[in-house]
Motif scaffolding. Structure first.
Motif, short mmCIF file in Angstrom:
data_model
loop_
_atom_site.label_atom_id
_atom_site.label_comp_id
_atom_site.label_asym_id
_atom_site.label_seq_id
_atom_site.Cartn_x
_atom_site.Cartn_y
_atom_site.Cartn_z
N SER A 128 31.34 47.34 31.62
CA SER A 128 32.39 46.59 32.29
C SER A 128 33.13 45.70 31.30
O SER A 128 32.58 45.26 30.29
CB SER A 128 31.77 45.73 33.39
N ASN A 129 34.37 45.39 31.60
CA ASN A 129 35.17 44.44 30.82
C ASN A 129 35.16 43.06 31.48
O ASN A 129 35.97 42.22 31.12
CB ASN A 129 36.62 44.94 30.75
N ALA A 130 34.27 42.85 32.41
CA ALA A 130 34.29 41.61 33.21
C ALA A 130 34.15 40.37 32.36
O ALA A 130 34.83 39.36 32.61
CB ALA A 130 33.19 41.66 34.27
N GLN A 132 35.01 39.90 29.15
CA GLN A 132 36.27 39.73 28.43
C GLN A 132 37.35 39.20 29.39
O GLN A 132 38.08 38.27 29.06
CB GLN A 132 36.71 41.06 27.85
N GLU A 133 37.43 39.77 30.57
CA GLU A 133 38.43 39.34 31.55
C GLU A 133 38.18 37.89 31.99
O GLU A 133 39.13 37.12 32.18
CB GLU A 133 38.42 40.27 32.76
N ASP A 136 39.29 35.63 29.16
CA ASP A 136 40.75 35.63 29.10
C ASP A 136 41.34 34.77 30.23
O ASP A 136 42.31 34.05 30.02
CB ASP A 136 41.30 37.06 29.18
N PHE A 137 40.75 34.85 31.40
CA PHE A 137 41.20 34.03 32.53
C PHE A 137 41.06 32.55 32.20
O PHE A 137 42.00 31.77 32.38
CB PHE A 137 40.39 34.39 33.79
N ASP A 140 43.58 31.60 29.46
CA ASP A 140 44.94 31.48 30.00
C ASP A 140 45.12 30.17 30.77
O ASP A 140 46.14 29.50 30.64
CB ASP A 140 45.27 32.66 30.91
#
Length: 147
Positions: A128-130, A132-133, A136-137, A140
């Protein structure tokens, strides 16, 4: 163990080895000196925040600029945190993730030196990319607050 009534329900769906009975596999008394920290997320955030005010070196320092790629998670390690900066224009986050069976966590320091302590149930499914996401959240949101 055993689990306490006020403990969260841990999510073991994506664990490769440990299940809810893992408490039977550890000698918690023996590992308490290294793994037995006690306190709240707020206590940890305050401790990290105070450590950023002392010097001359802090956990944000260290050799994070030579031969590492800050756009890659967990590549640029300093004195306790990884620098995560997906582009040169992006504000960096400093992160240290943690994991116990059925739970994951992170200490995140924003460019303005605000400290976030996140505690979650479960771990991302393999592949999963969870993670990383999630970073990033946070980056941001911190970048918006920074400007």
């Amino acid at each position: 163990g055993p689990y306490r009534p006020d403990e969260p329900v841990y999510d073991f769906r994506h664990e490769n080895f440990y299940m809810s009975s893992y408490i039977e596999d550890f000698d918690f008394q023996a590992i308490s000196s290294s793994a037995g920290l006690s306190g709240s997320a707020l206590d940890l955030a305050k401790l990290v925040s105070r450590s950023l005010e002392s010097g001359p070196l802090t956990i944000l320092d260290g050799n994070m600029n030579s031969d590492c790629n800050p756009a890659s998670l967990q590549d640029c390690y300093g004195y306790g945190l990884y620098r995560y900066q997906p582009t040169e224009q992006a504000a960096p986050l400093y992160i240290h993730g943690g994991k116990l069976p059925g739970a994951s966590s992170a200490i995140i320091v924003t460019p303005d030196r605000h400290v976030i302590v996140w505690v979650g149930a479960g771990v991302p499914r393999p592949g999963s990319n969870a993670l990383q996401e999630f970073y990033d959240f946070i980056r941001d949101k911190a970048d918006v607050a920074h400007h």
